[in-house]
Write a protein that holds these residues in place. Structure first.
Motif, PDB file in Angstrom:
ATOM      1  N   ALA A  72       0.807  -1.215   0.000  1.00 19.69           N
ATOM      2  CA  ALA A  72       0.000   0.000   0.000  1.00 19.69           C
ATOM      3  C   ALA A  72       0.842   1.266   0.000  1.00 19.69           C
ATOM      4  O   ALA A  72       0.342   2.343   0.312  1.00 19.69           O
ATOM      5  CB  ALA A  72      -0.943  -0.018   1.201  1.00 19.69           C
ATOM      6  N   PHE A  73       2.109   1.145  -0.290  1.00 22.47           N
ATOM      7  CA  PHE A  73       2.946   2.338  -0.464  1.00 22.47           C
ATOM      8  C   PHE A  73       4.068   2.007  -1.432  1.00 22.47           C
ATOM      9  O   PHE A  73       4.429   0.843  -1.607  1.00 22.47           O
ATOM     10  CB  PHE A  73       3.529   2.834   0.861  1.00 22.47           C
ATOM     11  CG  PHE A  73       4.355   1.808   1.595  1.00 22.47           C
ATOM     12  CD1 PHE A  73       5.709   1.668   1.334  1.00 22.47           C
ATOM     13  CD2 PHE A  73       3.775   0.976   2.535  1.00 22.47           C
ATOM     14  CE1 PHE A  73       6.468   0.724   2.005  1.00 22.47           C
ATOM     15  CE2 PHE A  73       4.527   0.031   3.206  1.00 22.47           C
ATOM     16  CZ  PHE A  73       5.870  -0.104   2.943  1.00 22.47           C
ATOM     17  N   GLN A  74       4.573   3.049  -2.062  1.00 17.52           N
ATOM     18  CA  GLN A  74       5.761   2.909  -2.915  1.00 17.52           C
ATOM     19  C   GLN A  74       6.810   3.897  -2.430  1.00 17.52           C
ATOM     20  O   GLN A  74       7.736   3.526  -1.732  1.00 17.52           O
ATOM     21  CB  GLN A  74       5.383   3.105  -4.384  1.00 17.52           C
ATOM     22  CG  GLN A  74       4.543   1.948  -4.921  1.00 17.52           C
ATOM     23  CD  GLN A  74       4.149   2.115  -6.364  1.00 17.52           C
ATOM     24  OE1 GLN A  74       4.843   2.756  -7.152  1.00 17.52           O
ATOM     25  NE2 GLN A  74       3.009   1.537  -6.732  1.00 17.52           N
ATOM     26  N   CYS A  75       6.652   5.179  -2.749  1.00 23.82           N
ATOM     27  CA  CYS A  75       7.647   6.140  -2.247  1.00 23.82           C
ATOM     28  C   CYS A  75       7.500   6.355  -0.746  1.00 23.82           C
ATOM     29  O   CYS A  75       8.440   6.716  -0.059  1.00 23.82           O
ATOM     30  CB  CYS A  75       7.537   7.466  -2.993  1.00 23.82           C
ATOM     31  SG  CYS A  75       6.172   8.537  -2.451  1.00 23.82           S
ATOM     32  N   GLY A  76       6.294   6.172  -0.231  1.00 22.48           N
ATOM     33  CA  GLY A  76       6.057   6.287   1.213  1.00 22.48           C
ATOM     34  C   GLY A  76       5.784   7.692   1.711  1.00 22.48           C
ATOM     35  O   GLY A  76       5.512   7.874   2.900  1.00 22.48           O
ATOM     36  N   PHE A  77       5.827   8.674   0.825  1.00 20.34           N
ATOM     37  CA  PHE A  77       5.664  10.057   1.299  1.00 20.34           C
ATOM     38  C   PHE A  77       4.285  10.288   1.911  1.00 20.34           C
ATOM     39  O   PHE A  77       4.142  10.982   2.920  1.00 20.34           O
ATOM     40  CB  PHE A  77       5.889  11.038   0.138  1.00 20.34           C
ATOM     41  CG  PHE A  77       5.954  12.468   0.579  1.00 20.34           C
ATOM     42  CD1 PHE A  77       7.104  12.982   1.144  1.00 20.34           C
ATOM     43  CD2 PHE A  77       4.855  13.298   0.441  1.00 20.34           C
ATOM     44  CE1 PHE A  77       7.163  14.298   1.567  1.00 20.34           C
ATOM     45  CE2 PHE A  77       4.905  14.619   0.856  1.00 20.34           C
ATOM     46  CZ  PHE A  77       6.061  15.122   1.424  1.00 20.34           C
ATOM     47  N   CYS A  78       3.261   9.696   1.318  1.00 19.94           N
ATOM     48  CA  CYS A  78       1.908   9.912   1.830  1.00 19.94           C
ATOM     49  C   CYS A  78       1.566   8.993   2.987  1.00 19.94           C
ATOM     50  O   CYS A  78       0.543   9.169   3.645  1.00 19.94           O
ATOM     51  CB  CYS A  78       0.879   9.677   0.711  1.00 19.94           C
ATOM     52  SG  CYS A  78       0.675   7.921   0.261  1.00 19.94           S
ATOM     53  N   THR A  79       2.407   7.984   3.227  1.00 20.53           N
ATOM     54  CA  THR A  79       2.021   6.885   4.118  1.00 20.53           C
ATOM     55  C   THR A  79       1.746   7.298   5.564  1.00 20.53           C
ATOM     56  O   THR A  79       0.749   6.842   6.146  1.00 20.53           O
ATOM     57  CB  THR A  79       3.082   5.767   4.060  1.00 20.53           C
ATOM     58  OG1 THR A  79       3.299   5.419   2.687  1.00 20.53           O
ATOM     59  CG2 THR A  79       2.606   4.532   4.811  1.00 20.53           C
ATOM     60  N   VAL A 119      -4.229  11.898  -0.551  1.00 21.28           N
ATOM     61  CA  VAL A 119      -3.809  11.658  -1.926  1.00 21.28           C
ATOM     62  C   VAL A 119      -2.553  10.792  -1.969  1.00 21.28           C
ATOM     63  O   VAL A 119      -1.675  10.924  -1.109  1.00 21.28           O
ATOM     64  CB  VAL A 119      -3.544  13.016  -2.627  1.00 21.28           C
ATOM     65  CG1 VAL A 119      -2.930  12.825  -3.998  1.00 21.28           C
ATOM     66  CG2 VAL A 119      -4.847  13.808  -2.731  1.00 21.28           C
ATOM     67  N   CYS A 120      -2.488   9.908  -2.961  1.00 19.24           N
ATOM     68  CA  CYS A 120      -1.281   9.107  -3.194  1.00 19.24           C
ATOM     69  C   CYS A 120      -0.953   9.150  -4.678  1.00 19.24           C
ATOM     70  O   CYS A 120      -1.805   8.863  -5.517  1.00 19.24           O
ATOM     71  CB  CYS A 120      -1.507   7.660  -2.746  1.00 19.24           C
ATOM     72  SG  CYS A 120      -0.091   6.587  -3.075  1.00 19.24           S
ATOM     73  N   ARG A 121       0.278   9.514  -4.990  1.00 20.37           N
ATOM     74  CA  ARG A 121       0.685   9.610  -6.394  1.00 20.37           C
ATOM     75  C   ARG A 121       1.132   8.266  -6.956  1.00 20.37           C
ATOM     76  O   ARG A 121       1.359   8.138  -8.143  1.00 20.37           O
ATOM     77  CB  ARG A 121       1.855  10.597  -6.532  1.00 20.37           C
ATOM     78  CG  ARG A 121       1.484  12.016  -6.230  1.00 20.37           C
ATOM     79  CD  ARG A 121       2.714  12.876  -6.088  1.00 20.37           C
ATOM     80  NE  ARG A 121       3.488  12.504  -4.913  1.00 20.37           N
ATOM     81  CZ  ARG A 121       4.523  13.188  -4.449  1.00 20.37           C
ATOM     82  NH1 ARG A 121       4.915  14.250  -5.066  1.00 20.37           N
ATOM     83  NH2 ARG A 121       5.163  12.788  -3.367  1.00 20.37           N
ATOM     84  N   CYS A 122       1.327   7.268  -6.066  1.00 21.74           N
ATOM     85  CA  CYS A 122       2.018   6.051  -6.502  1.00 21.74           C
ATOM     86  C   CYS A 122       1.133   4.818  -6.639  1.00 21.74           C
ATOM     87  O   CYS A 122       1.285   4.057  -7.585  1.00 21.74           O
ATOM     88  CB  CYS A 122       3.126   5.703  -5.514  1.00 21.74           C
ATOM     89  SG  CYS A 122       4.326   7.008  -5.219  1.00 21.74           S
ATOM     90  N   THR A 123       0.261   4.573  -5.696  1.00 20.85           N
ATOM     91  CA  THR A 123      -0.317   3.225  -5.576  1.00 20.85           C
ATOM     92  C   THR A 123      -1.594   3.002  -6.353  1.00 20.85           C
ATOM     93  O   THR A 123      -1.974   1.863  -6.583  1.00 20.85           O
ATOM     94  CB  THR A 123      -0.631   2.920  -4.100  1.00 20.85           C
ATOM     95  OG1 THR A 123      -1.638   3.829  -3.642  1.00 20.85           O
ATOM     96  CG2 THR A 123       0.607   3.049  -3.232  1.00 20.85           C
ATOM     97  N   GLY A 124      -2.297   4.069  -6.711  1.00 22.44           N
ATOM     98  CA  GLY A 124      -3.590   3.882  -7.351  1.00 22.44           C
ATOM     99  C   GLY A 124      -4.701   3.611  -6.356  1.00 22.44           C
ATOM    100  O   GLY A 124      -5.829   3.317  -6.766  1.00 22.44           O
TER     101      GLY A 124
HETATM  102  S1  FES Z   1       3.254   5.936  -1.780  1.00 25.99           S
HETATM  103 FE1  FES Z   1       4.099   7.573  -2.946  1.00 25.99          FE
HETATM  104  S2  FES Z   1       2.640   9.188  -2.693  1.00 25.99           S
HETATM  105 FE2  FES Z   1       1.708   7.481  -1.769  1.00 25.99          FE
END
Ligand code: FES
Ligand code: FES
Length: 169
Positions: free
Chosen positions: A104-111, A141-146
């Motif tokens: 449920a995360f990729q870059c983790g910024f929104c996590t 908002v999350c830019r990565c996970t959809g």
């Molecule tokens: S995991 Fe990258 S913005 Fe949500």
């Protein structure tokens, strides 16, 4: 700006003191300083500074158990306990694990903001439908996970906590 302190007070003229993640935080910033400004200046890095205008949820924290966006909240108006993602503690380990298990995360910024929002959603009601959970999480908002994986993770924890409640544990 704010300084973290376990003893209270700081050099200068502290405006007031609140508790953040169980520690005392003396707020000395200008009246227009946001809660996010104060937290970040004091070294609380879990709430992220992204849009800074209430549109992304990256700065989400709990104030007296309610999820709010710290970037749109004046610090001088906060009188209740503040909890960041770092302060949620072991009670939220299942949610952290679910985010990892469901990718449920990729870059983790929104996590951190997502986890705080999810914890508030789960504390309010463990019996929401998937659609209701999706709507409740929509401000983050999350830019990565959809988003599907994030909702998967929150739904999984809602089910497991719901089962535990029914089992009386
Ligand atoms: S995991 Fe990258 S913005 Fe949500
Ligand atoms: S940084 Fe607060 S909502 Fe985006």
């Amino acid at each position: 700006m704010a300084t973290p302190s376990d003893s209270g007070g700081s050099a200068g003229a502290p405006v007031r003191t609140i508790r953040v993640d169980g520690a005392r935080l003396t707020i000395t910033g200008p009246p227009h300083a946001t809660l996010l400004d104060e937290l970040r200046a004091a070294g609380y890095t879990a709430p992220k500074a992204s849009c800074r205008r209430g549109e992304c949820g990256a700065c989400t924290v709990l104030v007296d158990g309610r999820a709010i966006m710290a970037c749109t909240t004046l610090a001088v108006l906060v009188s209740a306990d503040v909890t960041t993602a770092a302060g949620l503690g072991a009670a939220c380990d299942d949610l952290r694990a679910a985010f990892a298990d469901h990718a449920a995360f990729q870059c983790g910024f929104c996590t951190p903001g997502q986890v705080v929002r999810a914890e508030a959603v789960l504390r309010e009601d463990l019996h929401r439908s998937r659609d209701e959970i999706t709507r409740a999480m929509a401000g983050n908002v999350c830019r990565c996970t959809g988003y599907r994986q994030i909702v998967d993770a929150v739904c999984a924890v809602a089910q497991s906590r719901g089962r535990a409640v029914e089992a009386g544990s």
